[in-house]
Design an enzyme around this catalytic site. Structure first.
Site, PDB file in Angstrom:
ATOM      1  N   ARG A 168       0.829  -1.204   0.000  1.00 10.62           N
ATOM      2  CA  ARG A 168       0.000   0.000   0.000  1.00 10.62           C
ATOM      3  C   ARG A 168       0.865   1.255   0.000  1.00 10.62           C
ATOM      4  O   ARG A 168       2.076   1.162   0.141  1.00 10.62           O
ATOM      5  CB  ARG A 168      -0.932  -0.004   1.219  1.00 10.62           C
ATOM      6  CG  ARG A 168      -0.143  -0.291   2.494  1.00 10.62           C
ATOM      7  CD  ARG A 168      -0.599   0.391   3.712  1.00 10.62           C
ATOM      8  NE  ARG A 168      -0.550   1.815   3.611  1.00 10.62           N
ATOM      9  CZ  ARG A 168       0.559   2.542   3.772  1.00 10.62           C
ATOM     10  NH1 ARG A 168       1.729   1.975   4.020  1.00 10.62           N
ATOM     11  NH2 ARG A 168       0.514   3.852   3.672  1.00 10.62           N
ATOM     12  N   ASP A 226      -1.987  10.781  -2.459  1.00  8.49           N
ATOM     13  CA  ASP A 226      -2.280   9.692  -3.397  1.00  8.49           C
ATOM     14  C   ASP A 226      -2.538  10.204  -4.802  1.00  8.49           C
ATOM     15  O   ASP A 226      -2.392   9.479  -5.787  1.00  8.49           O
ATOM     16  CB  ASP A 226      -3.475   8.881  -2.910  1.00  8.49           C
ATOM     17  CG  ASP A 226      -3.076   8.056  -1.709  1.00  8.49           C
ATOM     18  OD1 ASP A 226      -3.133   8.576  -0.584  1.00  8.49           O
ATOM     19  OD2 ASP A 226      -2.637   6.913  -1.917  1.00  8.49           O
TER      20      ASP A 226
HETATM   21  O1  MRU Z   1      -4.852   3.273   1.985  1.00 10.23           O
HETATM   22  P1  MRU Z   1      -3.385   3.502   1.999  1.00 10.23           P
HETATM   23  O2  MRU Z   1      -2.731   2.995   3.229  1.00 10.23           O
HETATM   24  O3  MRU Z   1      -2.725   3.017   0.740  1.00 10.23           O
HETATM   25  O4  MRU Z   1      -3.257   5.080   2.013  1.00 10.23           O
HETATM   26  C1  MRU Z   1      -1.983   5.650   1.947  1.00 10.23           C
HETATM   27  C2  MRU Z   1      -1.993   7.105   2.111  1.00 10.23           C
HETATM   28  O5  MRU Z   1      -3.003   7.755   2.167  1.00 10.23           O
HETATM   29  C3  MRU Z   1      -0.648   7.765   2.125  1.00 10.23           C
HETATM   30  O6  MRU Z   1      -0.670   8.909   2.914  1.00 10.23           O
HETATM   31  C4  MRU Z   1      -0.305   8.152   0.684  1.00 10.23           C
HETATM   32  O7  MRU Z   1      -0.343   7.033  -0.149  1.00 10.23           O
HETATM   33  C5  MRU Z   1       1.001   8.797   0.569  1.00 10.23           C
HETATM   34  S1  MRU Z   1       2.274   7.576   0.565  1.00 10.23           S
HETATM   35  C6  MRU Z   1       3.779   8.239   0.412  1.00 10.23           C
END
Ligand code: MRU
Length: 351
Positions: free
Chosen positions: A64, A249
């Site tokens: 993730r 993201d």
């Molecule tokens: O659902 P996730 O754990 O994949 O969400 C990740 C995030 O929101 C992070 O803050 C984002 O991907 C930035 S990673 C450098």
């Protein structure tokens, strides 16, 4: 399928700065990745040998974080090319690309990683496409680490010499191939000698902040304290936070998409005159899009209604479980990238 990789599996392993989160293993001809759902109690590396297993790992959040998803998408296409038959090669690879992209719609890096490798393989005979696909996927993984280090260096000067920073979710080494974006900035500042301590919001419902961010920082011996998400505003009011820094993201013309709860911190930071920074590689920018164009991933009921093996919501009560929210750019003090720091009014044309 995903299997345990016993020889490297170890709890509380070596310094995470020296480690990769996701990479290609030439001997085994498969993807290796940290199984993030087991943290913080178990640090385990798993082998991912098929596109279906990778899609499953991404959906479960075993792999993730936006940049790590970009690397996963790229390496996933190398995996796809490796197993696609010569006959019908292009169709098989295209089907795998679609399968991976739909696993998580909001993080733009995933589809970008998939598409870059598909382009590298375009119009090549299968044998050559396999070589080119793997080469380009490995390059994406390597570049991600370099990008995070540069971005971290660029952002470190924004943090105070001595101070306390709040972060949400996990934008660390575990969310990238290594080092991290928001945590990369904190790491770089720390390396420069700045005395930074961190409040890590636990990040309901899947607790990436308490399970992953706190794990990473504690392992690096950077002072970290976990708080519930709803404690952040009170700490700001008490003047206990000097800056907020988060990852992203997807960044559109008008908003930053990041883990649900980020918007709430940005509003509170503005109210309390605290700088709110976003750290993200250029690959996270979606310059053509506006916030209204973006699909925000909604996840299952169980993530909210089942906790620690118990049902926490009456069975007839519905649950809403958005994975991300959109913070308007008007609330963002600066965006830190590997190409430099952007300030308002934001103009992404030259990126
Ligand atoms: O659902 P996730 O754990 O994949 O969400 C990740 C995030 O929101 C992070 O803050 C984002 O991907 C930035 S990673 C450098």
């Amino acid at each position: 399928m995903i299997q345990k990789h016993t020889s490297k599996a170890k709890a509380g392993a070596a310094n995470i700065l020296e480690e990769k989160t996701i990479w290609w293993d030439d001997d085994k001809s498969c993807i290796m990745a940290v199984e993030q759902t087991l943290l913080p109690t178990e640090y385990k590396i798993v082998e991912i040998t098929t596109v279906d297993a990778l899609a499953d790992a991404i959906k479960r959040l075993a792999v993730r974080g936006a940049p790590a998803l970009g690397v996963a998408g790229a390496l996933g296409m190398a995996l796809s090319a490796r197993s696609a038959p010569d006959e019908g090669f292009e169709d098989a690879v295209a089907a795998d690309a679609a399968k991976l992209i739909q696993t998580r719609p909001t993080a733009v890096n995933l589809s970008l990683g998939v598409k870059k490798v598909c382009m590298a393989m375009e119009n090549l005979p299968p044998e050559m496409a396999r070589v080119m696909g793997l080469y380009s996927a490995k390059l994406i993984a390597e570049e991600d680490t370099k990008t995070c280090m540069t971005l971290g260096h660029n952002g470190a000067r924004l943090l105070p010499q001595i101070g306390t920073v709040l972060t949400h979710c996990n934008a660390g080494a575990l969310a990238c191939s290594s080092w991290g974006t928001a945590l990369g900035v904190i790491r770089s500042a720390w390396k420069m000698g700045k005395q930074i301590s961190v409040y890590s919001c636990e990040t309901r419902p899947l607790l990436q902040g308490s399970r992953l961010t706190a794990f990473e920082l504690a392992r690096d011996k950077i002072p970290v304290t976990t708080i519930t998400d709803s404690t952040a505003a009170y700490l700001m009011q008490q003047k206990k936070i000097d800056a907020v820094i988060v990852g992203a993201d997807r960044i559109t013309q008008d908003a930053v998409f990041n883990k649900i709860g980020t918007y709430m911190h940005a509003v509170c930071a503005r109210y309390h005159n605290i700088p709110f920074y976003v750290a993200a590689p250029v690959s996270t920018f979606d310059r053509e899009a506006k916030a209204a164009d973006i699909v925000v991933e909604e996840r299952g009921r169980a993530e909210v209604a089942e906790m620690f093996g118990k049902t926490t919501v009456p069975k007839d009560v519905p649950v809403v479980n958005y994975a991300f929210d959109a913070t308007p750019l008007s609330l963002v003090s600066a965006i830190i990238t590997e190409k430099g720091v952007l300030y308002p009014p934001y103009d992404f044309k030259d990126l």
